[in-house]
Design an enzyme around this catalytic site. Structure first.
Site, PDB file in Angstrom:
ATOM      1  N   HIS A  12       0.854  -1.194   0.000  1.00  0.00           N
ATOM      2  CA  HIS A  12       0.000   0.000   0.000  1.00  0.00           C
ATOM      3  C   HIS A  12       0.886   1.238   0.000  1.00  0.00           C
ATOM      4  O   HIS A  12       2.049   1.186   0.388  1.00  0.00           O
ATOM      5  CB  HIS A  12      -0.939   0.009   1.210  1.00  0.00           C
ATOM      6  CG  HIS A  12      -0.217   0.016   2.527  1.00  0.00           C
ATOM      7  ND1 HIS A  12       0.178   1.171   3.148  1.00  0.00           N
ATOM      8  CD2 HIS A  12       0.202  -0.991   3.324  1.00  0.00           C
ATOM      9  CE1 HIS A  12       0.792   0.875   4.285  1.00  0.00           C
ATOM     10  NE2 HIS A  12       0.828  -0.431   4.404  1.00  0.00           N
ATOM     11  N   HIS A 132      12.765  -1.628   7.296  1.00  0.00           N
ATOM     12  CA  HIS A 132      11.592  -0.759   7.231  1.00  0.00           C
ATOM     13  C   HIS A 132      11.596   0.318   8.319  1.00  0.00           C
ATOM     14  O   HIS A 132      11.389   1.501   8.053  1.00  0.00           O
ATOM     15  CB  HIS A 132      10.329  -1.614   7.322  1.00  0.00           C
ATOM     16  CG  HIS A 132       9.082  -0.860   6.999  1.00  0.00           C
ATOM     17  ND1 HIS A 132       8.756  -0.478   5.722  1.00  0.00           N
ATOM     18  CD2 HIS A 132       8.100  -0.385   7.797  1.00  0.00           C
ATOM     19  CE1 HIS A 132       7.612   0.179   5.739  1.00  0.00           C
ATOM     20  NE2 HIS A 132       7.191   0.263   6.990  1.00  0.00           N
ATOM     21  N   HIS A 136      11.765   4.480   8.207  1.00  0.00           N
ATOM     22  CA  HIS A 136      10.875   5.422   8.895  1.00  0.00           C
ATOM     23  C   HIS A 136      11.699   6.362   9.788  1.00  0.00           C
ATOM     24  O   HIS A 136      11.524   7.582   9.766  1.00  0.00           O
ATOM     25  CB  HIS A 136       9.880   4.672   9.780  1.00  0.00           C
ATOM     26  CG  HIS A 136       8.625   4.238   9.070  1.00  0.00           C
ATOM     27  ND1 HIS A 136       7.813   5.123   8.397  1.00  0.00           N
ATOM     28  CD2 HIS A 136       8.024   3.020   8.956  1.00  0.00           C
ATOM     29  CE1 HIS A 136       6.769   4.460   7.902  1.00  0.00           C
ATOM     30  NE2 HIS A 136       6.882   3.185   8.207  1.00  0.00           N
ATOM     31  N   GLY A 316       3.140   5.348  10.761  1.00  0.00           N
ATOM     32  CA  GLY A 316       1.739   5.766  10.694  1.00  0.00           C
ATOM     33  C   GLY A 316       1.252   6.367  12.012  1.00  0.00           C
ATOM     34  O   GLY A 316       0.459   7.304  12.034  1.00  0.00           O
ATOM     35  N   ASN A 320      -0.817  10.520  14.394  1.00  0.00           N
ATOM     36  CA  ASN A 320      -1.833  10.686  15.441  1.00  0.00           C
ATOM     37  C   ASN A 320      -1.596  12.039  16.120  1.00  0.00           C
ATOM     38  O   ASN A 320      -0.803  12.176  17.059  1.00  0.00           O
ATOM     39  CB  ASN A 320      -1.765   9.536  16.444  1.00  0.00           C
ATOM     40  CG  ASN A 320      -3.006   9.483  17.308  1.00  0.00           C
ATOM     41  OD1 ASN A 320      -3.323  10.439  18.002  1.00  0.00           O
ATOM     42  ND2 ASN A 320      -3.736   8.384  17.250  1.00  0.00           N
ATOM     43  N   ARG A 456     -16.413  15.027  11.245  1.00  0.00           N
ATOM     44  CA  ARG A 456     -14.959  15.170  11.117  1.00  0.00           C
ATOM     45  C   ARG A 456     -14.553  16.640  11.042  1.00  0.00           C
ATOM     46  O   ARG A 456     -15.198  17.423  10.359  1.00  0.00           O
ATOM     47  CB  ARG A 456     -14.464  14.417   9.881  1.00  0.00           C
ATOM     48  CG  ARG A 456     -14.536  12.921  10.075  1.00  0.00           C
ATOM     49  CD  ARG A 456     -14.071  12.192   8.858  1.00  0.00           C
ATOM     50  NE  ARG A 456     -12.703  12.528   8.516  1.00  0.00           N
ATOM     51  CZ  ARG A 456     -12.178  12.321   7.318  1.00  0.00           C
ATOM     52  NH1 ARG A 456     -12.906  11.795   6.373  1.00  0.00           N
ATOM     53  NH2 ARG A 456     -10.930  12.638   7.088  1.00  0.00           N
ATOM     54  N   ASN A 535      -8.685  24.811   5.528  1.00  0.00           N
ATOM     55  CA  ASN A 535      -7.959  24.161   4.440  1.00  0.00           C
ATOM     56  C   ASN A 535      -8.186  22.654   4.483  1.00  0.00           C
ATOM     57  O   ASN A 535      -7.813  21.989   5.437  1.00  0.00           O
ATOM     58  CB  ASN A 535      -6.457  24.469   4.599  1.00  0.00           C
ATOM     59  CG  ASN A 535      -5.605  23.702   3.609  1.00  0.00           C
ATOM     60  OD1 ASN A 535      -6.116  23.068   2.672  1.00  0.00           O
ATOM     61  ND2 ASN A 535      -4.305  23.747   3.791  1.00  0.00           N
TER      62      ASN A 535
HETATM   63 FE   LIG Z   1       5.590   1.403   7.760  1.00  0.00          FE
END
Ligand SMILES: [Fe+2]
Length: 579
Positions: A12, A132, A136, A316, A320, A456, A535
């Site tokens: 993804h 990985h 990050h 990811g 948050n 939202r 925005n």
């Molecule tokens: Fe990742």
């Protein structure tokens, strides 16, 4: 040195990023070209082509292709941990031990194939896999501009096996302190509850976060999902982060949680309404996630933070924004840097910066995200001329001034300027704007244009000189990755961009990186007294952000928007209401 970073390792958010002598010259997500959100199961073919083309670089001149996924040896505790914790799904457990790099090999074949398609000469160009979580970590640390020792946190669903990373960066090198491995993933638990709450994992986490302030986090205790163990935590996989036969299934589709979770909490949420008890579950999940991240951060990074006050945060979980607000509020955190593409799309950049830093190249602070395609006025005009819809357009001589007038009159405005943003946030290049003091503008944009859930929140962009007064701190916030409490006096001035809990996820705009957007805010201030604009990204629900003028016009003509500023042109609909 020319380094092409590619992502797409986890099926993804494929993307490409190009570094030339340490400078980011282009970065873009494949979804924008394919017009398919998250571009699942695709590789970043068009993105790689774009990056090379934008930089005028021949594929033959690429020195390194960097990829954020690496082989993990059997000596690593990662594979053994995975096997032990997946005892209830023996095929997976055995696979981790006997064939634990299958995915890596498949990834390498896909990269090789992509390279062949774009003309990479593998005889000359080196392939460099980067773990990985190091990709990050690098995407945050090496682009933070921090020169002193920096604490690094990575909170992510899963890479090869690692899910959560604690370490530090010093003199350009990254050191590991502690990692947690699948299925022990805090983001995984958040993702599982996201699915339970009726959203898509890796997409709907924002929605859970947006729903949370409507609920009471103490009404239900979700604590049993994550157990405390000697050196950290273990997820209770009988409820969440569940694979194989244990998964809850509906109409043949398996979820990342079990029937046991349903027995406990009730049926999975359906529909668009933010209602009970689900709002409380969202609130409890958000609180559980925040508390665990903060506790682990204190355990593993507390000392470093007390020494230097600098934190680089990626994965990811770094998107948050509520967690980030709590991090910034800590006394021993002086500055938090969240790389704007903190999710997997940013790992192309991270793999590239990791290799660049190791090769001794100088990397500087990432100050903006305008790294994608741009289109000049002539191209916009060509596209406009070819449209069949009854549109009219005029070239504006004062784009920011005339756009501000439309906003001050209470109109939502589509705003298409310069190079497209890299990462999930629209930051003034592909945006829908509104005047935050116009009553009901947020509902109108939600209901007539974006078709998103009405609960939202929308976010504000604001001028750098007024931001400290509004958010009551001078902490940097260029990328909408942190929420702040809005000063009481400002809540009534810009009510359309203040969330239920009195916070706003702000973007502070400076004149250097987006001068036209800055000028727009200044013009709006003259008209309304507030240098703040609502925005939101230029797209409809479920679509990726607009990339080209063609995409912009497709979106414009398929929505209730009446005004589009396309570079220097103001586009309007003839017989507006009928279109
Ligand atoms: Fe990742």
């Amino acid at each position: 040195m020319i380094i092409l970073g590619l992502s797409g390792a986890l099926n993804h958010d494929p993307s490409a990023a190009l570094l030339v002598d340490g400078e980011i010259v282009a970065a873009v997500e494949e979804e924008r070209f394919l017009r398919d959100k998250h571009a699942k199961n695709r590789m970043p073919l068009e993105s790689a082509r774009y990056c090379l083309g934008a930089a005028g670089i021949s594929p033959k001149d690429v020195d390194v292709v960097a990829f954020p996924y690496a082989p993990i040896g059997l000596a690593s505790s990662a594979r053994w941990h995975y096997a032990r914790r997946h005892w209830y799904a023996p095929d997976r457990a055995l696979d981790a031990l006997l064939n634990g790099n299958r995915r890596y090999r498949r990834n390498w074949r896909r990269v090789e194939e992509l390279g062949d398609q774009i003309g990479i000469d593998w005889g000359r160009t080196r392939f460099e896999p980067v773990e990985h979580h190091l990709a990050h970590a690098s995407s945050a640390y090496h682009l933070s501009g921090f020169t002193e020792k920096t604490a690094i946190m990575g909170v992510d669903g899963k890479g090869e096996y690692a899910t959560t990373f604690f370490g530090y960066g010093e003199h350009g090198r990254i050191y590991r302190i502690k990692e947690f491995y699948d299925p022990d993933s805090l983001s995984g638990v958040y993702g599982a509850i996201t699915e339970y709450l009726g959203f898509e994992m890796l997409d709907g986490e924002y929605k859970v976060m947006g729903m949370a302030p409507y609920g009471d986090p103490d009404r239900y205790d979700l604590g049993r999902l994550i157990n405390r163990v000697r050196d950290g935590f273990e997820v209770d996989v009988s409820y969440v982060n569940t694979v194989g036969l244990r998964r809850h299934k509906e109409s043949g589709v398996g979820f990342y949680f079990s029937d046991k979770l349903i027995d406990w909490l009730g049926p999975r949420r359906k529909g668009d309404v933010a209602d009970e008890p689900y709002i409380h579950y969202a609130a409890a999940m958000q609180q559980l996630f925040e508390n665990w991240c903060l506790e682990l951060m204190e355990t593993y990074l507390g000392e470093t933070l007390r020494e230097t006050g600098r934190l680089a945060f990626a994965g990811g979980g770094a998107l948050n924004v509520k967690l980030n607000q709590r991090i910034v509020a800590l006394d021993h955190v002086r500055e938090l840097f969240v790389q704007p593409a903190a999710g997997d799309s940013g790992t192309s950049l991270g793999a590239a910066t990791y290799v660049a830093a190791r090769e001794g190249e100088r990397l500087s602070r990432m100050t903006h995200v305008f790294l994608g395609p741009s289109y000049d006025n002539d191209e916009c005009l060509r596209v406009l001329d070819a449209r069949r819809e009854p549109l009219s357009w005029q070239r504006l001589d004062d784009v920011p001034g005339q756009a501000a007038e439309l906003l001050a009159q209470g109109h939502p405005l589509a705003w298409f300027q310069g190079r497209m943003e890299f990462g999930p946030r629209a930051l003034g290049a592909r945006s829908i704007l509104g005047c935050p003091s116009t009553p009901g503008i947020a509902d109108r944009i939600n209901e007539q244009i974006k078709f998103r859930e009405r609960w939202r929140p929308f976010c504000p962009s604001m001028l750098d000189r007024v931001a400290p007064e509004i958010i009551q701190t001078d902490h940097p916030a260029p990328f909408m990755t942190i929420t702040f409490d809005v000063a009481q006096a400002w809540k009534s001035r810009i009510p359309e961009v203040v969330h239920e809990d009195g916070t706003a996820r702000v973007q502070i705009v400076d004149a250097e990186d987006n001068p036209r957007y800055y000028a727009l805010l200044e013009a709006l201030e003259k008209l309304t007294g507030n240098a703040v604009v609502l925005n939101t990204s230029l797209n409809r629900r479920g679509e990726p952000m607009v990339c080209s003028p063609e995409d912009a016009l497709n979106m414009f003509c398929g929505s209730d928007l009446q005004f589009l500023v396309l570079e220097d042109y103001l586009v309007t609909k003839v017989d507006g209401e009928d279109q």
